[in-house]
Design a protein around this motif. Structure first.
Motif, PDB file in Angstrom:
ATOM      1  N   GLN A 147       1.077  -0.862  -0.017  1.00 21.19           N
ATOM      2  CA  GLN A 147      -0.344   0.155   0.210  1.00 21.19           C
ATOM      3  C   GLN A 147       0.882   1.525   0.326  1.00 21.19           C
ATOM      4  N   ALA A 148       0.561   2.328  -1.206  1.00 18.42           N
ATOM      5  CA  ALA A 148       2.005   3.133  -0.930  1.00 18.42           C
ATOM      6  C   ALA A 148       3.469   2.824  -1.285  1.00 18.42           C
ATOM      7  N   GLY A 149       3.514   2.085  -1.615  1.00 17.01           N
ATOM      8  CA  GLY A 149       4.721   1.001  -2.234  1.00 17.01           C
ATOM      9  C   GLY A 149       5.689   0.782  -0.342  1.00 17.01           C
ATOM     10  N   LYS A 150       4.368   0.929   0.369  1.00 18.66           N
ATOM     11  CA  LYS A 150       4.710   0.023   1.625  1.00 18.66           C
ATOM     12  C   LYS A 150       3.945  -1.259   2.191  1.00 18.66           C
ATOM     13  N   THR A 151       4.605  -1.899   2.717  1.00 16.93           N
ATOM     14  CA  THR A 151       4.159  -3.804   3.040  1.00 16.93           C
ATOM     15  C   THR A 151       3.541  -3.227   3.926  1.00 16.93           C
ATOM     16  N   LYS A 152       2.142  -3.734   4.004  1.00 17.75           N
ATOM     17  CA  LYS A 152       1.218  -3.918   5.467  1.00 17.75           C
ATOM     18  C   LYS A 152       1.198  -5.009   5.511  1.00 17.75           C
ATOM     19  N   ILE A 153       0.695  -5.285   6.715  1.00 16.66           N
ATOM     20  CA  ILE A 153       0.778  -6.821   7.141  1.00 16.66           C
ATOM     21  C   ILE A 153      -0.365  -7.107   8.300  1.00 16.66           C
ATOM     22  N   ILE A 154      -1.641  -7.467   8.248  1.00 19.14           N
ATOM     23  CA  ILE A 154      -2.179  -7.859   8.511  1.00 19.14           C
ATOM     24  C   ILE A 154      -2.386  -9.140   9.401  1.00 19.14           C
ATOM     25  N   THR A 155      -2.738  -9.450  10.813  1.00 21.45           N
ATOM     26  CA  THR A 155      -2.405 -10.490  11.627  1.00 21.45           C
ATOM     27  C   THR A 155      -3.907 -10.953  11.890  1.00 21.45           C
ATOM     28  N   LEU A 156      -4.499 -12.337  11.428  1.00 15.68           N
ATOM     29  CA  LEU A 156      -5.336 -12.941  11.040  1.00 15.68           C
ATOM     30  C   LEU A 156      -5.507 -13.343  12.373  1.00 15.68           C
ATOM     31  N   GLY A 157      -4.381 -14.137  12.741  1.00 12.55           N
ATOM     32  CA  GLY A 157      -4.358 -15.436  14.370  1.00 12.55           C
ATOM     33  C   GLY A 157      -3.669 -16.539  14.348  1.00 12.55           C
ATOM     34  N   ASP A 158      -3.777 -17.289  15.233  1.00 16.08           N
ATOM     35  CA  ASP A 158      -3.034 -17.971  15.766  1.00 16.08           C
ATOM     36  C   ASP A 158      -3.838 -19.742  14.869  1.00 16.08           C
ATOM     37  N   TRP A 159      -2.256 -20.465  14.338  1.00 13.73           N
ATOM     38  CA  TRP A 159      -2.788 -21.776  13.991  1.00 13.73           C
ATOM     39  C   TRP A 159      -2.446 -22.992  15.122  1.00 13.73           C
ATOM     40  N   PRO A 160      -3.529 -23.261  16.206  1.00 15.08           N
ATOM     41  CA  PRO A 160      -4.339 -24.123  14.792  1.00 15.08           C
ATOM     42  C   PRO A 160      -5.643 -24.033  15.361  1.00 15.08           C
ATOM     43  N   THR A 161      -5.958 -22.417  16.234  1.00 16.97           N
ATOM     44  CA  THR A 161      -6.979 -22.027  16.383  1.00 16.97           C
ATOM     45  C   THR A 161      -7.962 -21.158  15.910  1.00 16.97           C
ATOM     46  N   LEU A 162      -7.028 -21.042  14.938  1.00 21.20           N
ATOM     47  CA  LEU A 162      -8.212 -20.227  13.056  1.00 21.20           C
ATOM     48  C   LEU A 162      -7.026 -21.697  12.275  1.00 21.20           C
ATOM     49  N   SER A 163      -7.592 -22.139  11.907  1.00 23.37           N
ATOM     50  CA  SER A 163      -7.466 -22.926  10.445  1.00 23.37           C
ATOM     51  C   SER A 163      -6.931 -22.666   9.208  1.00 23.37           C
ATOM     52  N   LEU A 164      -6.268 -23.277   8.266  1.00 19.13           N
ATOM     53  CA  LEU A 164      -6.308 -22.663   6.878  1.00 19.13           C
ATOM     54  C   LEU A 164      -7.275 -22.434   6.589  1.00 19.13           C
ATOM     55  N   LYS A 165      -8.322 -22.682   6.270  1.00 20.07           N
ATOM     56  CA  LYS A 165      -9.385 -22.921   5.527  1.00 20.07           C
ATOM     57  C   LYS A 165     -10.409 -21.237   6.107  1.00 20.07           C
ATOM     58  N   ASP A 166      -9.949 -21.104   6.937  1.00 17.01           N
ATOM     59  CA  ASP A 166     -10.941 -20.057   7.179  1.00 17.01           C
ATOM     60  C   ASP A 166     -10.216 -18.922   7.306  1.00 17.01           C
ATOM     61  N   ALA A 167      -8.459 -18.955   7.521  1.00 13.79           N
ATOM     62  CA  ALA A 167      -7.207 -18.130   7.333  1.00 13.79           C
ATOM     63  C   ALA A 167      -7.911 -17.777   5.962  1.00 13.79           C
ATOM     64  N   LYS A 168      -8.107 -18.602   4.719  1.00 17.52           N
ATOM     65  CA  LYS A 168      -8.455 -18.504   3.051  1.00 17.52           C
ATOM     66  C   LYS A 168      -9.278 -17.507   3.177  1.00 17.52           C
ATOM     67  N   ARG A 169     -10.557 -17.888   3.655  1.00 17.85           N
ATOM     68  CA  ARG A 169     -11.548 -17.288   3.756  1.00 17.85           C
ATOM     69  C   ARG A 169     -11.584 -15.768   4.065  1.00 17.85           C
ATOM     70  N   MET A 170     -10.654 -15.522   4.873  1.00 17.07           N
ATOM     71  CA  MET A 170     -10.257 -14.410   5.615  1.00 17.07           C
ATOM     72  C   MET A 170      -9.831 -13.342   4.533  1.00 17.07           C
ATOM     73  N   THR A 171      -8.703 -13.427   4.129  1.00 18.65           N
ATOM     74  CA  THR A 171      -7.880 -13.078   3.202  1.00 18.65           C
ATOM     75  C   THR A 171      -8.009 -12.105   2.230  1.00 18.65           C
ATOM     76  N   ALA A 172      -9.163 -12.447   1.849  1.00 14.22           N
ATOM     77  CA  ALA A 172      -9.611 -11.856   0.730  1.00 14.22           C
ATOM     78  C   ALA A 172     -10.952 -10.070   1.534  1.00 14.22           C
ATOM     79  N   THR A 173     -11.448 -10.534   2.711  1.00 21.20           N
ATOM     80  CA  THR A 173     -11.781  -9.053   3.884  1.00 21.20           C
ATOM     81  C   THR A 173     -10.998  -8.667   4.496  1.00 21.20           C
TER      82      THR A 173
END
Length: 81
Positions: free
Chosen positions: A42-68
């Motif tokens: 974003q504007a030439g800088k890398t932005k990091i958004i933390t979604l959650g820890d595995w295994p509390t957050l599954s890979l399937k749920d993390a992929k779904r959350m990525t878009a939003t």
């Protein structure tokens, strides 16, 4: 990348990240903690958004959350309410 691959990842002497596709990454800390993050430019800088820890957050749920996933600067008033 699937749940079995994530489980097999072992901690190292330095933090590292493994790509899961579509800007989704799994960050593995030296402590062994595994966290899903979204990395975006974003504007030439890398932005990091933390979604959650595995295994509390599954890979399937993390992929779904990525878009939003939004950074605080992307959020609208309605998102915050």
């Amino acid at each position: 990348m699937d749940e079995a691959n994530i489980k097999a990842l072992k901690q190292r002497t330095t933090d590292f990240m493994v790509g899961c596709g579509d800007a989704l990454w799994l960050r593995v800390r030296t402590t062994g903690r595994k966290t899903f993050i979204v990395r975006r430019k974003q504007a030439g800088k890398t932005k990091i958004i933390t979604l959650g820890d595995w295994p509390t957050l599954s890979l399937k749920d993390a992929k779904r959350m990525t878009a939003t996933a939004k950074t605080p600067s992307d959020a609208t008033v309605n998102d915050l309410l």
